[in-house]
Design an enzyme around this catalytic site. Structure first.
Site, PDB file in Angstrom:
ATOM      1  N   SER A 113       0.258   1.236  18.465  1.00 13.07           N
ATOM      2  CA  SER A 113       0.744   1.801  19.726  1.00 13.07           C
ATOM      3  C   SER A 113      -0.066   1.234  20.896  1.00 13.07           C
ATOM      4  CB  SER A 113       0.687   3.330  19.674  1.00 13.07           C
ATOM      5  OG  SER A 113       1.369   3.912  20.762  1.00 13.07           O
ATOM      6  N   GLU A 235       7.613  -3.468  18.375  1.00 10.46           N
ATOM      7  CA  GLU A 235       8.184  -2.141  18.112  1.00 10.46           C
ATOM      8  C   GLU A 235       7.892  -1.254  19.304  1.00 10.46           C
ATOM      9  OE1 GLU A 235       6.149   0.881  17.359  1.00 10.46           O
ATOM     10  OE2 GLU A 235       4.527  -0.271  18.248  1.00 10.46           O
ATOM     11  N   HIS A 305       5.637   2.621  15.039  1.00 13.44           N
ATOM     12  CA  HIS A 305       5.850   4.071  15.120  1.00 13.44           C
ATOM     13  C   HIS A 305       6.840   4.536  14.057  1.00 13.44           C
ATOM     14  CE1 HIS A 305       3.992   3.392  19.046  1.00 13.44           C
ATOM     15  NE2 HIS A 305       3.710   4.686  19.054  1.00 13.44           N
TER      16      HIS A 305
END
Length: 339
Positions: A113, A235, A305
């Site tokens: 992230s 992502e 995620h």
């Protein structure tokens, strides 16, 4: 020159840091469970002096978060460093990181992230392989410990030093349980249909992996990675929308990123993002943003995620084969760690 960190062995010490969000301060039970999972797997644990702090949306000041990172890299007892979680602000640290220290004390550094900013900056400035992979709160702190698929890649990539193939997990999990309140059972899982081919092809290149929104925060800075010849693996999280994903991919096109890469692998999006079950809208966005390019594109992969997740090492060489019939091979061509 690519620098591989030393492989992880049972009995080694893993350092825990919070370079971005201060969520660890709000979920002490979840944090403790994550640390206990590392101990159960055979490791010693050292938590940064500032890792439990919280200052607004940050885990302490820039100076405090930098202090923990520097101490963990400098400490000869620490073999690997894992982030508690992501957030929104790890890129605040990039100007003050001691890249000379990191380069001369190379260690496994893992998270995902928002930790993408640190991964890519460290890789760009030092050549150290960094690892997009599980974090302490969301994965190691899972009820019952690491999911089997995640644990397999943790052991194979970081401990065994295998040149693995990224295969499909049997199942995936997207149920949300409030940490320290409802996370007293295993989350519901669903069968995984696996990766899908949007454009076929067969390429080799070095992996560049991360969250696409955070990657684009680095545009125009000294920390943006060299994507020439790369297999780009991107992502994003459940707070995004089809419109924001479209915006990111269009920006990448207009930055010339798609002129430079060899292949594109997209991590699975959470259902809350809003793509339809048949993925037709995602395919439309991807085809529009990559029009005119013929590199292979694969989506719905197990990283980022999503749970469970594989580990992707920035910098190592990999191969991506995607056939018109939907057969996919995505594998490392070298180990990501040294003996």
């Amino acid at each position: 020159m690519l620098i591989r960190p030393k492989r992880l062995q049972r009995g080694d010490t893993i350092g825990i840091v919070s370079p971005s969000s201060g969520i660890a301060a709000l979920c002490p039970r979840r944090l403790e469970r994550g640390m206990e999972e590392l101990k159960r797997l055979g490791f010693k644990v050292m938590i940064g002096k500032n890792a439990r702090k919280r200052h607004e949306y940050m885990a302490g000041t820039v100076e405090e978060r930098i202090e923990d990172l520097h101490e963990m890299f400098a400490n000869p007892e620490v073999t690997a460093i894992i982030a508690t979680i992501g957030g929104t602000c790890s890129h605040q640290l990039l100007e003050d990181l001691d890249y000379h220290l990191i380069k001369h004390h190379p260690k496994i550094f893992m998270g995902y992230s928002d930790i993408t900013a640190l991964h890519l900056a460290i890789y760009k400035q030092t050549g150290l392989v960094t690892f997009l992979g599980p974090a302490i709160l969301p994965q190691f702190g899972e009820y019952g410990g690491l999911l089997d698929y995640t644990k397999t890649y943790f052991e194979d990539v970081l401990m065994q030093g295998k040149a693995v193939e990224i295969k499909n997990s049997d199942m995936w999990v997207f149920e949300r349980l409030r940490w320290d309140q409802e996370d007293d059972r295993k989350r519901t899982s669903l069968p995984n249909k696996g990766m899908r081919v949007l454009k076929p092809g067969h390429v080799r290149g070095n992996i560049i992996a991360g969250n696409m929104g955070v990657l684009l925060l680095l545009a125009g800075t000294p920390y943006f990675p060299n994507v020439d010849g790369a297999i780009l693996c991107i992502e994003d999280d459940e707070e995004e929308t089809p419109a924001s994903i479209d915006r990111y991919l269009t920006q990448m096109r207009q930055m010339g990123i798609f002129e430079r890469i060899q292949g594109l692998v997209i991590g699975r999006f959470h259902p809350l993002v809003g793509f339809k079950e048949d993925q037709s809208l995602l395919e439309e966005i991807l085809l529009r943003s990559t029009r005119g390019y013929d590199f292979p594109i694969v989506y719905h992969a197990d990283f980022g995620h999503t749970d469970p997740m594989a580990i992707l090492p920035n910098g190592i060489n990999a191969e991506l084969k995607a056939s018109k019939e939907g057969e996919i091979t995505f594998r490392f061509l070298e180990a990501a760690v040294d003996e």
